[in-house]
Every structure is written in C-alpha cells, then in structure tokens.
Design a protein around this motif. Structure first.
Motif, PDB file in Angstrom:
ATOM      1  N   PHE A  43      27.828  54.226 -11.445  1.00  0.00           N
ATOM      2  CA  PHE A  43      27.308  54.784 -12.694  1.00  0.00           C
ATOM      3  C   PHE A  43      27.635  53.875 -13.876  1.00  0.00           C
ATOM      4  CE2 PHE A  43      26.056  57.717 -15.942  1.00  0.00           C
ATOM      5  CZ  PHE A  43      25.016  58.391 -15.350  1.00  0.00           C
ATOM      6  N   LEU A  44      28.813  53.259 -13.866  1.00  0.00           N
ATOM      7  CA  LEU A  44      29.147  52.303 -14.912  1.00  0.00           C
ATOM      8  C   LEU A  44      28.145  51.156 -14.942  1.00  0.00           C
ATOM      9  CD1 LEU A  44      33.025  52.123 -14.610  1.00  0.00           C
ATOM     10  CD2 LEU A  44      31.730  52.811 -16.643  1.00  0.00           C
ATOM     11  N   GLN A  45      27.785  50.647 -13.777  1.00  0.00           N
ATOM     12  CA  GLN A  45      26.811  49.562 -13.727  1.00  0.00           C
ATOM     13  C   GLN A  45      25.445  50.027 -14.233  1.00  0.00           C
ATOM     14  OE1 GLN A  45      27.478  46.377 -13.330  1.00  0.00           O
ATOM     15  NE2 GLN A  45      29.610  47.041 -13.163  1.00  0.00           N
ATOM     16  N   TYR A  46      25.088  51.271 -13.938  1.00  0.00           N
ATOM     17  CA  TYR A  46      23.835  51.829 -14.451  1.00  0.00           C
ATOM     18  C   TYR A  46      23.867  51.864 -15.980  1.00  0.00           C
ATOM     19  CZ  TYR A  46      20.123  55.136 -15.485  1.00  0.00           C
ATOM     20  OH  TYR A  46      19.004  55.740 -16.013  1.00  0.00           O
ATOM     21  N   LYS A  52      21.873  49.532 -20.951  1.00  0.00           N
ATOM     22  CA  LYS A  52      22.328  48.517 -21.908  1.00  0.00           C
ATOM     23  C   LYS A  52      23.403  49.024 -22.857  1.00  0.00           C
ATOM     24  CE  LYS A  52      19.333  45.594 -20.284  1.00  0.00           C
ATOM     25  NZ  LYS A  52      19.749  44.778 -19.170  1.00  0.00           N
ATOM     26  N   TYR A  53      24.247  49.942 -22.393  1.00  0.00           N
ATOM     27  CA  TYR A  53      25.394  50.368 -23.176  1.00  0.00           C
ATOM     28  C   TYR A  53      26.445  49.259 -23.053  1.00  0.00           C
ATOM     29  CZ  TYR A  53      23.640  55.272 -22.964  1.00  0.00           C
ATOM     30  OH  TYR A  53      22.912  56.424 -23.055  1.00  0.00           O
ATOM     31  N   PRO A  54      26.957  48.733 -24.166  1.00  0.00           N
ATOM     32  CA  PRO A  54      27.951  47.661 -24.098  1.00  0.00           C
ATOM     33  C   PRO A  54      29.266  48.144 -23.473  1.00  0.00           C
ATOM     34  CG  PRO A  54      27.037  47.850 -26.305  1.00  0.00           C
ATOM     35  CD  PRO A  54      26.576  49.044 -25.537  1.00  0.00           C
ATOM     36  N   VAL A  77      31.419  57.229 -23.500  1.00  0.00           N
ATOM     37  CA  VAL A  77      30.735  56.185 -24.269  1.00  0.00           C
ATOM     38  C   VAL A  77      30.911  56.539 -25.737  1.00  0.00           C
ATOM     39  CG1 VAL A  77      28.541  55.042 -24.749  1.00  0.00           C
ATOM     40  CG2 VAL A  77      29.055  55.839 -22.424  1.00  0.00           C
ATOM     41  N   TYR A  78      31.293  55.535 -26.521  1.00  0.00           N
ATOM     42  CA  TYR A  78      31.500  55.722 -27.952  1.00  0.00           C
ATOM     43  C   TYR A  78      30.283  55.215 -28.723  1.00  0.00           C
ATOM     44  CZ  TYR A  78      36.343  56.934 -27.196  1.00  0.00           C
ATOM     45  OH  TYR A  78      37.477  57.574 -26.796  1.00  0.00           O
ATOM     46  N   ASN A  79      30.053  55.825 -29.870  1.00  0.00           N
ATOM     47  CA  ASN A  79      29.003  55.411 -30.780  1.00  0.00           C
ATOM     48  C   ASN A  79      29.560  55.550 -32.186  1.00  0.00           C
ATOM     49  OD1 ASN A  79      26.577  54.533 -31.694  1.00  0.00           O
ATOM     50  ND2 ASN A  79      25.411  56.302 -31.026  1.00  0.00           N
ATOM     51  N   LYS A  80      29.551  54.445 -32.926  1.00  0.00           N
ATOM     52  CA  LYS A  80      30.118  54.449 -34.276  1.00  0.00           C
ATOM     53  C   LYS A  80      31.562  54.959 -34.266  1.00  0.00           C
ATOM     54  CE  LYS A  80      25.670  54.979 -36.495  1.00  0.00           C
ATOM     55  NZ  LYS A  80      24.819  55.733 -37.387  1.00  0.00           N
ATOM     56  N   ASN A  81      32.350  54.506 -33.296  1.00  0.00           N
ATOM     57  CA  ASN A  81      33.783  54.817 -33.143  1.00  0.00           C
ATOM     58  C   ASN A  81      34.078  56.266 -32.776  1.00  0.00           C
ATOM     59  OD1 ASN A  81      34.565  52.145 -33.751  1.00  0.00           O
ATOM     60  ND2 ASN A  81      34.373  52.593 -35.931  1.00  0.00           N
ATOM     61  N   PRO A 141      20.223  59.412 -23.433  1.00  0.00           N
ATOM     62  CA  PRO A 141      19.794  59.007 -24.773  1.00  0.00           C
ATOM     63  C   PRO A 141      20.031  57.528 -24.990  1.00  0.00           C
ATOM     64  CG  PRO A 141      21.883  60.162 -24.857  1.00  0.00           C
ATOM     65  CD  PRO A 141      21.406  60.264 -23.455  1.00  0.00           C
ATOM     66  N   GLY A 142      19.265  56.962 -25.902  1.00  0.00           N
ATOM     67  CA  GLY A 142      19.482  55.567 -26.290  1.00  0.00           C
ATOM     68  C   GLY A 142      20.677  55.488 -27.220  1.00  0.00           C
ATOM     69  N   LEU A 143      21.419  54.438 -27.095  1.00  0.00           N
ATOM     70  CA  LEU A 143      22.593  54.222 -27.939  1.00  0.00           C
ATOM     71  C   LEU A 143      22.141  53.675 -29.283  1.00  0.00           C
ATOM     72  CD1 LEU A 143      25.694  54.417 -27.751  1.00  0.00           C
ATOM     73  CD2 LEU A 143      25.693  52.063 -26.949  1.00  0.00           C
ATOM     74  N   TYR A 144      22.658  54.215 -30.357  1.00  0.00           N
ATOM     75  CA  TYR A 144      22.316  53.731 -31.697  1.00  0.00           C
ATOM     76  C   TYR A 144      23.590  53.322 -32.404  1.00  0.00           C
ATOM     77  CZ  TYR A 144      23.725  58.469 -32.918  1.00  0.00           C
ATOM     78  OH  TYR A 144      24.431  59.638 -33.047  1.00  0.00           O
ATOM     79  N   PHE A 145      23.461  52.426 -33.362  1.00  0.00           N
ATOM     80  CA  PHE A 145      24.632  51.925 -34.085  1.00  0.00           C
ATOM     81  C   PHE A 145      24.523  52.219 -35.558  1.00  0.00           C
ATOM     82  CE2 PHE A 145      24.054  49.347 -30.341  1.00  0.00           C
ATOM     83  CZ  PHE A 145      25.316  49.340 -29.793  1.00  0.00           C
TER      84      PHE A 145
END
Length: 145
Positions: A43-46, A52-54, A77-81, A141-145
């Motif tokens: 799942f991490l590789q996915y 494309k989650y960093p 997964v974190y987004n904007k800390n 969901p797509g990751l946003y910054f």
C-alpha cells in the motif's frame, strides 16, 4: 470499494535465523515481514508510485494517545503539516467490518483526519469524514499543498 492495482516493486527481503524481513523505504529500516506488513508495504508503494504522495509526507507505525491508551497506527499521510489521511492495514484473510472502522474512528479522536482507508490488500475502502459521520469514496483524494 476502491479498485487498487499494486505497482510492481523490487522489494528488498532478507532471511536471518528463519525470519524474513523487508526493508521499509519510508522508515528506512528492516522490519519483520508479517502478512500485515506485506499489505502495508504494497500500500505504501501504491501511495507513492500511483497516487504520487511524497514519502516525506508519510508516517508509518507511530504511537498516538487515544484517551489513556497508547495505540499504533499503520500509515498517516500529512498535508500542510497536519494528519490528513490514515490507512489501516490488515492481513489478507482479515474481514473488513464495522470493528475495523471503529478502530480507525478511535484513532481519529487523536488525529482529526479528513480521510481514512481500510485495506487487507484484496479489498480496500476509502472514506471522507465530515463531523461525526463519514461516507465512502470511489478513489483516494488528491494531495494538495
């Protein structure tokens, strides 16, 4: 239910003293290769290759406090800390049921996430959290910054 095709990946696996280990690229260390760990690593590789989650925004197996109890989540997964998405991994023969959802919702009390995923490698489900309820999504969901 999500349709997930795990990407091809050349996992580093070794055997020492009748015990298999796999190298976790996010934690940058060798960990015991259990059935649940196999699901977690795929799942991490996915997340990294397909979604494309960093890797720098992914946390694996950290302890959190849920009330007075110390619990360990699988993937966040974190987004904007901020914690944004949690993934609960189970081994492939584990049934994904209300008990597993309740486990993730307890983690949400400490993390205040927006999304959660439950997977056993064969079946995966993603949910968005709104207030005290949640609803199923057809994709991560797509990751946003």
């Amino acid at each position: 239910m999500l349709t997930i095709h795990f990407p091809e990946h050349n996992f580093r696996i070794k055997k020492e003293k009748n015990r298999h280990s796999i190298f976790d690229e996010v934690r940058r260390r060798w960990v015991a290769l259990t059935p649940e760990e196999w699901v977690r690593q795929n799942f991490l590789q996915y997340l990294m290759q397909v979604k494309k989650y960093p890797a720098s925004l992914i946390s694996v197996e950290k302890i959190i406090k849920v009330g007075e109890l110390a619990k360990r989540y699988d993937i966040v997964v974190y987004n904007k800390n901020n914690p944004w998405l949690i993934v609960e991994c189970k081994e492939s023969n584990t049934v994904i049921d209300a008990k597993v959802i309740e486990q993730v919702m307890r983690y949400n009390m400490a993390l205040a996430i927006s999304y959660f995923v439950i997977t056993n490698g064969n079946k995966s489900f993603c949910y968005a959290i709104t207030g005290h309820s949640f609803y199923e999504l057809s994709d991560l969901p797509g990751l946003y910054f």
